[in-house]
Scaffold this motif. Structure first.
Motif, PDB file in Angstrom:
ATOM      1  N   LEU A   1     -18.344  18.039  21.643  1.00  5.27           N
ATOM      2  CA  LEU A   1     -18.646  16.620  21.456  1.00  5.27           C
ATOM      3  C   LEU A   1     -18.066  15.809  22.606  1.00  5.27           C
ATOM      4  O   LEU A   1     -16.930  16.029  23.040  1.00  5.27           O
ATOM      5  CB  LEU A   1     -18.075  16.127  20.123  1.00  5.27           C
ATOM      6  CG  LEU A   1     -18.591  16.830  18.862  1.00  5.27           C
ATOM      7  CD1 LEU A   1     -18.063  16.147  17.612  1.00  5.27           C
ATOM      8  CD2 LEU A   1     -20.110  16.875  18.834  1.00  5.27           C
ATOM      9  N   ASP A   2     -18.855  14.867  23.069  1.00  2.48           N
ATOM     10  CA  ASP A   2     -18.430  14.022  24.190  1.00  2.48           C
ATOM     11  C   ASP A   2     -17.447  12.956  23.732  1.00  2.48           C
ATOM     12  O   ASP A   2     -17.648  12.311  22.692  1.00  2.48           O
ATOM     13  CB  ASP A   2     -19.658  13.348  24.833  1.00  2.48           C
ATOM     14  CG  ASP A   2     -20.634  14.358  25.408  1.00  2.48           C
ATOM     15  OD1 ASP A   2     -20.168  15.395  25.911  1.00  2.48           O
ATOM     16  OD2 ASP A   2     -21.858  14.099  25.342  1.00  2.48           O
TER      17      ASP A   2
ATOM     18  N   CYS B   1     -26.296  31.846  13.777  1.00  2.00           N
ATOM     19  CA  CYS B   1     -24.931  31.612  13.319  1.00  2.00           C
ATOM     20  C   CYS B   1     -24.288  30.478  14.104  1.00  2.00           C
ATOM     21  O   CYS B   1     -24.334  30.468  15.343  1.00  2.00           O
ATOM     22  CB  CYS B   1     -24.101  32.893  13.479  1.00  2.00           C
ATOM     23  SG  CYS B   1     -22.332  32.679  13.224  1.00  2.00           S
ATOM     24  N   ILE B   2     -23.684  29.524  13.401  1.00  2.00           N
ATOM     25  CA  ILE B   2     -22.890  28.478  14.042  1.00  2.00           C
ATOM     26  C   ILE B   2     -21.466  28.586  13.532  1.00  2.00           C
ATOM     27  O   ILE B   2     -21.226  28.702  12.328  1.00  2.00           O
ATOM     28  CB  ILE B   2     -23.461  27.062  13.784  1.00  2.00           C
ATOM     29  CG1 ILE B   2     -22.556  26.018  14.452  1.00  2.00           C
ATOM     30  CG2 ILE B   2     -23.651  26.776  12.310  1.00  2.00           C
ATOM     31  CD1 ILE B   2     -23.142  24.613  14.455  1.00  2.00           C
ATOM     32  N   ALA B   3     -20.516  28.594  14.461  1.00  2.00           N
ATOM     33  CA  ALA B   3     -19.102  28.725  14.117  1.00  2.00           C
ATOM     34  C   ALA B   3     -18.314  27.635  14.823  1.00  2.00           C
ATOM     35  O   ALA B   3     -18.610  27.270  15.969  1.00  2.00           O
ATOM     36  CB  ALA B   3     -18.574  30.100  14.515  1.00  2.00           C
ATOM     37  N   ARG B   4     -17.316  27.124  14.133  1.00  2.00           N
ATOM     38  CA  ARG B   4     -16.415  26.161  14.781  1.00  2.00           C
ATOM     39  C   ARG B   4     -15.451  26.953  15.660  1.00  2.00           C
ATOM     40  O   ARG B   4     -14.685  27.770  15.180  1.00  2.00           O
ATOM     41  CB  ARG B   4     -15.662  25.346  13.738  1.00  2.00           C
ATOM     42  CG  ARG B   4     -14.861  24.206  14.363  1.00  2.00           C
ATOM     43  CD  ARG B   4     -14.105  23.422  13.342  1.00  2.00           C
ATOM     44  NE  ARG B   4     -13.314  22.362  13.952  1.00  2.00           N
ATOM     45  CZ  ARG B   4     -12.350  21.688  13.328  1.00  2.00           C
ATOM     46  NH1 ARG B   4     -12.074  21.969  12.057  1.00  2.00           N
ATOM     47  NH2 ARG B   4     -11.671  20.752  13.949  1.00  2.00           N
ATOM     48  N   TRP B   5     -15.506  26.661  16.967  1.00  2.00           N
ATOM     49  CA  TRP B   5     -14.737  27.450  17.917  1.00  2.00           C
ATOM     50  C   TRP B   5     -13.327  26.905  18.111  1.00  2.00           C
ATOM     51  O   TRP B   5     -12.416  27.608  18.503  1.00  2.00           O
ATOM     52  CB  TRP B   5     -15.486  27.487  19.252  1.00  2.00           C
ATOM     53  CG  TRP B   5     -15.251  28.750  20.018  1.00  2.00           C
ATOM     54  CD1 TRP B   5     -14.662  28.869  21.235  1.00  2.00           C
ATOM     55  CD2 TRP B   5     -15.628  30.069  19.627  1.00  2.00           C
ATOM     56  NE1 TRP B   5     -14.635  30.177  21.622  1.00  2.00           N
ATOM     57  CE2 TRP B   5     -15.227  30.938  20.646  1.00  2.00           C
ATOM     58  CE3 TRP B   5     -16.261  30.605  18.503  1.00  2.00           C
ATOM     59  CZ2 TRP B   5     -15.430  32.313  20.595  1.00  2.00           C
ATOM     60  CZ3 TRP B   5     -16.474  31.957  18.442  1.00  2.00           C
ATOM     61  CH2 TRP B   5     -16.049  32.800  19.470  1.00  2.00           C
ATOM     62  N   GLY B   6     -13.167  25.628  17.824  1.00  2.00           N
ATOM     63  CA  GLY B   6     -11.855  25.011  17.964  1.00  2.00           C
ATOM     64  C   GLY B   6     -11.994  23.534  18.263  1.00  2.00           C
ATOM     65  O   GLY B   6     -12.775  23.132  19.129  1.00  2.00           O
ATOM     66  N   GLY B   7     -11.235  22.695  17.542  1.00  2.00           N
ATOM     67  CA  GLY B   7     -11.328  21.257  17.784  1.00  2.00           C
ATOM     68  C   GLY B   7     -12.719  20.734  17.547  1.00  2.00           C
ATOM     69  O   GLY B   7     -13.288  20.883  16.453  1.00  2.00           O
ATOM     70  N   GLU B   8     -13.308  20.130  18.609  1.00  2.00           N
ATOM     71  CA  GLU B   8     -14.664  19.585  18.505  1.00  2.00           C
ATOM     72  C   GLU B   8     -15.689  20.507  19.148  1.00  2.00           C
ATOM     73  O   GLU B   8     -16.798  20.077  19.497  1.00  2.00           O
ATOM     74  CB  GLU B   8     -14.726  18.197  19.156  1.00  2.00           C
ATOM     75  CG  GLU B   8     -14.519  18.173  20.653  1.00  2.00           C
ATOM     76  CD  GLU B   8     -13.054  18.116  21.083  1.00  2.00           C
ATOM     77  OE1 GLU B   8     -12.795  17.732  22.231  1.00  2.00           O
ATOM     78  OE2 GLU B   8     -12.173  18.448  20.264  1.00  2.00           O
ATOM     79  N   GLU B   9     -15.359  21.770  19.303  1.00  5.40           N
ATOM     80  CA  GLU B   9     -16.219  22.728  19.987  1.00  5.40           C
ATOM     81  C   GLU B   9     -16.833  23.698  18.983  1.00  5.40           C
ATOM     82  O   GLU B   9     -16.150  24.192  18.085  1.00  5.40           O
ATOM     83  CB  GLU B   9     -15.394  23.496  21.020  1.00  5.40           C
ATOM     84  CG  GLU B   9     -16.218  24.232  22.051  1.00  5.40           C
ATOM     85  CD  GLU B   9     -15.339  24.794  23.159  1.00  5.40           C
ATOM     86  OE1 GLU B   9     -15.759  24.732  24.333  1.00  5.40           O
ATOM     87  OE2 GLU B   9     -14.236  25.294  22.850  1.00  5.40           O
ATOM     88  N   PHE B  10     -18.122  23.991  19.164  1.00 10.16           N
ATOM     89  CA  PHE B  10     -18.857  24.906  18.274  1.00 10.16           C
ATOM     90  C   PHE B  10     -19.592  25.937  19.110  1.00 10.16           C
ATOM     91  O   PHE B  10     -20.025  25.650  20.241  1.00 10.16           O
ATOM     92  CB  PHE B  10     -19.864  24.148  17.411  1.00 10.16           C
ATOM     93  CG  PHE B  10     -19.245  23.169  16.455  1.00 10.16           C
ATOM     94  CD1 PHE B  10     -18.998  23.518  15.132  1.00 10.16           C
ATOM     95  CD2 PHE B  10     -18.902  21.884  16.872  1.00 10.16           C
ATOM     96  CE1 PHE B  10     -18.428  22.619  14.250  1.00 10.16           C
ATOM     97  CE2 PHE B  10     -18.332  20.978  16.004  1.00 10.16           C
ATOM     98  CZ  PHE B  10     -18.086  21.350  14.680  1.00 10.16           C
TER      99      PHE B  10
ATOM    100  N   ALA C   1     -23.189  15.185  22.506  1.00  5.51           N
ATOM    101  CA  ALA C   1     -22.541  16.467  22.796  1.00  5.51           C
ATOM    102  C   ALA C   1     -23.088  17.036  24.088  1.00  5.51           C
ATOM    103  O   ALA C   1     -24.227  16.765  24.487  1.00  5.51           O
ATOM    104  CB  ALA C   1     -22.777  17.451  21.656  1.00  5.51           C
ATOM    105  N   SER C   2     -22.263  17.826  24.753  1.00  6.73           N
ATOM    106  CA  SER C   2     -22.672  18.591  25.917  1.00  6.73           C
ATOM    107  C   SER C   2     -22.837  20.042  25.483  1.00  6.73           C
ATOM    108  O   SER C   2     -22.018  20.561  24.719  1.00  6.73           O
ATOM    109  CB  SER C   2     -21.624  18.502  27.030  1.00  6.73           C
ATOM    110  OG  SER C   2     -21.436  17.152  27.425  1.00  6.73           O
ATOM    111  N   LEU C   3     -23.881  20.687  25.994  1.00  4.38           N
ATOM    112  CA  LEU C   3     -24.172  22.049  25.559  1.00  4.38           C
ATOM    113  C   LEU C   3     -24.383  22.955  26.758  1.00  4.38           C
ATOM    114  O   LEU C   3     -25.049  22.563  27.733  1.00  4.38           O
ATOM    115  CB  LEU C   3     -25.429  22.096  24.676  1.00  4.38           C
ATOM    116  CG  LEU C   3     -25.384  21.278  23.369  1.00  4.38           C
ATOM    117  CD1 LEU C   3     -25.915  19.864  23.617  1.00  4.38           C
ATOM    118  CD2 LEU C   3     -26.202  21.954  22.285  1.00  4.38           C
ATOM    119  N   GLY C   4     -23.805  24.158  26.675  1.00 10.61           N
ATOM    120  CA  GLY C   4     -24.019  25.174  27.696  1.00 10.61           C
ATOM    121  C   GLY C   4     -24.625  26.407  27.057  1.00 10.61           C
ATOM    122  O   GLY C   4     -24.191  26.847  25.989  1.00 10.61           O
TER     123      GLY C   4
END
Length: 364
Positions: free
Chosen positions: A237-238, A272-281, A317-320
């Motif tokens: 998330l930005d 599958c979507i997982a919360r990777w940490g903080g505001e990152e998925f 959000a920014s996505l890679g």
């Protein structure tokens, strides 16, 4: 009334087994009495009628599984009557006729009485099972025991001792041990349920409800091991720190929940979507090519930008993205996705960048 839910498959199977055994016992008793040298009227009537009843109940249970409650009541009531009648009749006959001995005429109801008690303990819940067992003991076992105590010459015969043991210590053991066993089974089920809850907690992010990082890593490992086509999307998330600083952490938590829910609703069941940490998925997309992966990422970007979270004006959000490649490890995939995400951040966010494209440009 059975302790279990009437729709429980286990209860239906257990009742079907009990009825089948009761039918077998009735058929055997009928054959024994009809082939015997002495024919007592009750012995010629009760076993065949019981066999017909239990056979009918089996058919009814097979045709109407939801009737298991009523069928259980009928089976227990019929079993009780089939035991009470000979216990009182033959006891009264032996008491009134000095030349008649109870141990010679009483059918083998002692073993059936133990089975009846087991059925009560299994199918009747709580205290009602003990009350039903006590009532059954008074109506079936007590008249026989009182008779034997008053006729010591019959009490000390092998059959008399067998009746005392069956109607006394053995019956008590059944009444006591089966509820203990049922309690142990209940405890094991509770422990299994708690284990399942703990496993869900390990695999679910408690704030957003999406998969945890632990499960996300496992799914990604499995995707790499299968060598199937697929890709991953790392999104962040930005300016999320500014949201927390300006509106407070409760609003920030609400943003995370709504973003996670919006993304989850736009993914297929096998994605599958997982919360990777903080505001990152992290999103893992199987069976997709590079163009399809970009479309999924763009769909998620647009969904996040459309999420309404008062009082935040807009969330972006920014996505890679990156495709899974031969020889990839968890680290190499995440490194490419992170680099693409960093590139999207450099371009002021709210966009999708491909790690594979950057890698190709770097190779040139």
């Amino acid at each position: 009334m059975p302790a279990q839910d009437p729709n429980d498959h286990y209860v239906r199977v257990a009742m079907l087994v009990m009825l089948s055994l009761a039918l077998l016992a009735g058929v055997c008793a009928t054959a024994i009495h009809w082939l015997g040298r002495v024919h007592h009227p009750m012995d010629m009537i009760v076993p065949p009628l019981a066999s017909l009843l239990f056979g009918g109940l089996i058919v009814a249970l097979l045709r109407r599984p939801t009737w298991v409650l009523g069928i259980t009541r009928i089976a227990l009531g019929a079993s009780a009557l089939a035991l009470i009648a000979p216990a009182w009749l033959y006891t009264a006959q032996a008491s009134l006729s000095p030349d008649v001995r109870l141990i010679d005429n009483l059918p083998p109801i002692s073993s059936l009485f133990v089975v009846y008690l087991a059925m009560l303990m299994i199918f009747v819940p709580g205290r009602r099972a003990f009350l039903a067992a006590a009532l059954g003991w008074m109506l079936i076992a007590m008249p026989v025991l009182l008779y034997l105590l008053g006729h010591r010459q019959e009490l000390w015969t092998p059959r008399g001792q067998d009746l005392v043991m069956a109607f006394g210590p053995v019956s008590i053991m059944v009444v006591v041990l089966l509820p203990v066993q049922r309690g142990l089974v209940g405890k094991i089920r509770r422990l299994a349920s708690e284990r399942d809850v703990m496993e869900v907690m390990l695999h679910r992010d408690p704030l957003t409800g999406v998969h945890s990082r632990l499960l996300g890593e496992r799914v990604l490992h499995e995707a790499l091991a299968s060598h199937a086509t697929g890709g991953v999307i790392m999104l962040d998330l930005d300016r999320f720190k500014g949201i927390n600083d300006t509106y407070g952490h409760p609003v920030g938590d609400s943003v995370l929940r709504k973003v996670a829910d919006g993304c989850k609703r736009r993914l297929r069941a096998n994605e599958c979507i997982a919360r990777w940490g903080g505001e990152e998925f992290l999103v893992i997309v199987p069976n997709v090519d590079a163009a399809g992966l970009q479309r999924v990422a763009e769909r998620l970007r647009a969904a996040i930008a459309a999420v309404p979270v008062d009082p935040v004006p807009q969330v972006t959000a920014s996505l890679g993205t990156t495709m899974l490649q031969a020889g990839d490890t968890l680290d190499t995939v995440l490194q490419r996705a992170d680099l693409a995400l960093y590139r999207a951040k450099e371009l002021r966010g709210n966009r999708v960048c491909s790690g594979d494209q950057q890698e190709a440009e770097g190779a040139l």
